[in-house]
Scaffold this motif. Structure first.
Motif, PDB file in Angstrom:
ATOM      1  N   PRO A  74     -31.661 122.919 -18.166  1.00  0.00           N
ATOM      2  CA  PRO A  74     -31.870 121.568 -17.608  1.00  0.00           C
ATOM      3  C   PRO A  74     -30.552 120.824 -17.430  1.00  0.00           C
ATOM      4  O   PRO A  74     -29.602 121.009 -18.202  1.00  0.00           O
ATOM      5  N   LEU A  75     -30.503 119.985 -16.405  1.00  0.00           N
ATOM      6  CA  LEU A  75     -29.316 119.156 -16.168  1.00  0.00           C
ATOM      7  C   LEU A  75     -29.104 118.203 -17.335  1.00  0.00           C
ATOM      8  O   LEU A  75     -30.032 117.521 -17.772  1.00  0.00           O
ATOM      9  N   TRP A 124     -29.851 122.476  -4.781  1.00  0.00           N
ATOM     10  CA  TRP A 124     -30.669 122.334  -3.586  1.00  0.00           C
ATOM     11  C   TRP A 124     -31.559 123.532  -3.296  1.00  0.00           C
ATOM     12  O   TRP A 124     -32.545 123.415  -2.558  1.00  0.00           O
ATOM     13  N   ALA A 125     -31.243 124.706  -3.854  1.00  0.00           N
ATOM     14  CA  ALA A 125     -32.136 125.849  -3.671  1.00  0.00           C
ATOM     15  C   ALA A 125     -33.526 125.553  -4.226  1.00  0.00           C
ATOM     16  O   ALA A 125     -34.528 126.118  -3.760  1.00  0.00           O
ATOM     17  N   LEU A 126     -33.600 124.648  -5.181  1.00  0.00           N
ATOM     18  CA  LEU A 126     -34.888 124.333  -5.796  1.00  0.00           C
ATOM     19  C   LEU A 126     -35.764 123.437  -4.919  1.00  0.00           C
ATOM     20  O   LEU A 126     -36.947 123.261  -5.211  1.00  0.00           O
ATOM     21  N   ALA A 177     -40.842 122.279 -14.923  1.00  0.00           N
ATOM     22  CA  ALA A 177     -39.586 122.977 -15.200  1.00  0.00           C
ATOM     23  C   ALA A 177     -38.573 122.762 -14.085  1.00  0.00           C
ATOM     24  O   ALA A 177     -37.388 122.510 -14.337  1.00  0.00           O
ATOM     25  N   VAL A 178     -39.022 122.837 -12.836  1.00  0.00           N
ATOM     26  CA  VAL A 178     -38.108 122.698 -11.691  1.00  0.00           C
ATOM     27  C   VAL A 178     -37.417 121.342 -11.691  1.00  0.00           C
ATOM     28  O   VAL A 178     -36.209 121.231 -11.459  1.00  0.00           O
ATOM     29  N   GLU A 206     -39.569 130.345 -13.128  1.00  0.00           N
ATOM     30  CA  GLU A 206     -39.179 129.660 -14.369  1.00  0.00           C
ATOM     31  C   GLU A 206     -38.126 130.456 -15.130  1.00  0.00           C
ATOM     32  O   GLU A 206     -37.187 129.882 -15.693  1.00  0.00           O
ATOM     33  N   ALA A 207     -38.251 131.778 -15.126  1.00  0.00           N
ATOM     34  CA  ALA A 207     -37.285 132.613 -15.840  1.00  0.00           C
ATOM     35  C   ALA A 207     -35.934 132.658 -15.144  1.00  0.00           C
ATOM     36  O   ALA A 207     -34.920 133.004 -15.761  1.00  0.00           O
TER      37      ALA A 207
END
Length: 383
Positions: A78-79, A102-104, A131-132, A72-73
């Motif tokens: 946010p988009l 895409w790493a998410l 959060a993600v 999270e840190a």
């Protein structure tokens, strides 16, 4: 065109490692990058994401809460959304400020692997996905929680349906779709979609088109197994519907309209077939893979009143075994006047796509008017 799989590359790995080290100074960045990047170019798209997830499992804290806090840190802001509630493209400044994009997918996979162990882990994992999803999406990761902890997950989605973030509200619908492409199939919801219907009811008039489109796709998923349920939903919610909801319900009905599902056609006032005649001609008898072919549909009404028509067409693609399978493509929605003659033209692409291989052979095309096949023609596709 750049291969889709290259959206996850060595730069993705390096950027992810840098931001995780920023968030947690003890993070073993070198070990993470070595494991995540080894042989990356030889892997396909999903395999690349899973390899990044493996590297995260090997290097993030063993304590799940600490691992979530680190993730999270490390996230970017946010988009942002545009005036219609659609996500805007990731900017360079945002990418520099934290992990996004895409790493998410890999981060969500990590959270799902660790988070489904028990209810305590699941609650913490869902909070991390909250959060993600605001930086990418958690629609793939959350499905493992819905499958393993359905009560907790659906209760959480019920709370999120009123979240101030459109990204989170979209996840309520998208993450619980029974048949999400690329995602784990939620077989319990395929069999009985009733647990998600209150969520869809709450979100179908959402101010964000991003959220509403997900609701439409969710209903379209349900229609594949429960067509009469969706037809009844359309009939109920079309009454007095604002334009945005009508568009949503139309999109949700698309597969049923193409299939000629009578209750759905009736809900849209399309229950009767064409009064008149339809003809189809093609621009050529032969065409090549990679090219296109022209379709001309001629309609002639014999009715004394205007007719509401949906005109689609089905291409019967040749398969590798020599058989064929139809694929319906959207055509036209129109009002055909009394005794009117109308000509409709369209170019159909014959370029291969990732979801369909084109094989040489004779391909039939059928014209479907309000779901009923009324005319056909054929052409020979050549390599």
């Amino acid at each position: 065109m750049e291969p889709f799989k290259n959206l996850i590359n060595r730069d993705t790995v390096a950027t992810t490692g840098r931001h995780l080290r920023r968030a947690w100074p003890r993070f073993d960045q070198k070990r993470f990058e070595a494991q995540a990047a080894t042989g990356l170019e030889n892997l396909e798209f999903k395999a690349r994401a899973m390899q990044l997830a493996d590297a995260l499992e090997a290097t993030l804290p063993d304590d799940f809460n600490a691992a979530c806090e680190t993730l999270e840190a490390s996230l970017a802001p946010p988009l942002a959304l545009d005036a219609q509630g659609e996500p805007m493209k990731l900017g360079e400044a945002q990418a520099d400020s934290g992990i996004a994009g895409w790493a998410l997918w890999a981060a969500g996979e990590f959270v799902a692997r660790r988070g489904v162990r028990d209810a305590v882990h699941a609650q913490r994992g869902l909070a991390c996905l909250h959060a993600v999803t605001q930086r990418f999406t958690a629609e793939f990761a959350i499905r493992a929680f819905i499958q393993r902890h359905p009560g907790l997950s659906l209760d959480t989605l019920g709370q999120w349906q009123n979240d101030p973030s459109a990204h989170v509200r979209r996840l309520v619908s998208e993450g619980s779709r029974p048949r999400l492409p690329w995602g784990l199939r939620l077989q319990a919801l395929v069999a009985d979609p009733s647990p998600t219907l209150p969520l869809l009811r709450a979100l179908q008039d959402d101010p964000s088109s991003y959220v509403r489109r997900s609701v439409a796709n969710h209903l379209n998923d349900i229609a594949k197994d429960h067509p009469d349920l969706v037809a009844a939903w359309v009939r109920e919610h079309l009454v007095g519907a604002p334009d945005a909801r009508s568009a949503l319900l139309r999109h949700a009905s698309r597969s049923l309209i193409k299939a000629g599902h009578a209750p759905t056609l009736a809900a849209w006032g399309l229950a009767s077939g064409l009064q008149g005649q339809a003809a189809l001609t093609l621009s050529a008898k032969r065409a090549a893979v990679g090219g296109e072919i022209g379709l001309r549909v001629q309609l002639q009404s014999s009715a004394r009143q205007p007719q509401q028509l949906v005109v689609d067409y089905a291409v019967h693609h040749v398969r590798a075994n020599g058989g064929s399978s139809p694929k319906v493509f959207k055509g036209w929605k129109l009002t055909l006047g009394a005794s009117e003659a109308r000509t409709l033209d369209k170019r159909h692409s014959l370029k291969p796509v990732t979801t369909r291989t084109l094989y040489p052979g004779t391909h039939r095309i059928e014209v479907l008017v309000n779901g009923v096949a009324l005319a056909e023609a054929a052409f020979k596709l050549e390599a």
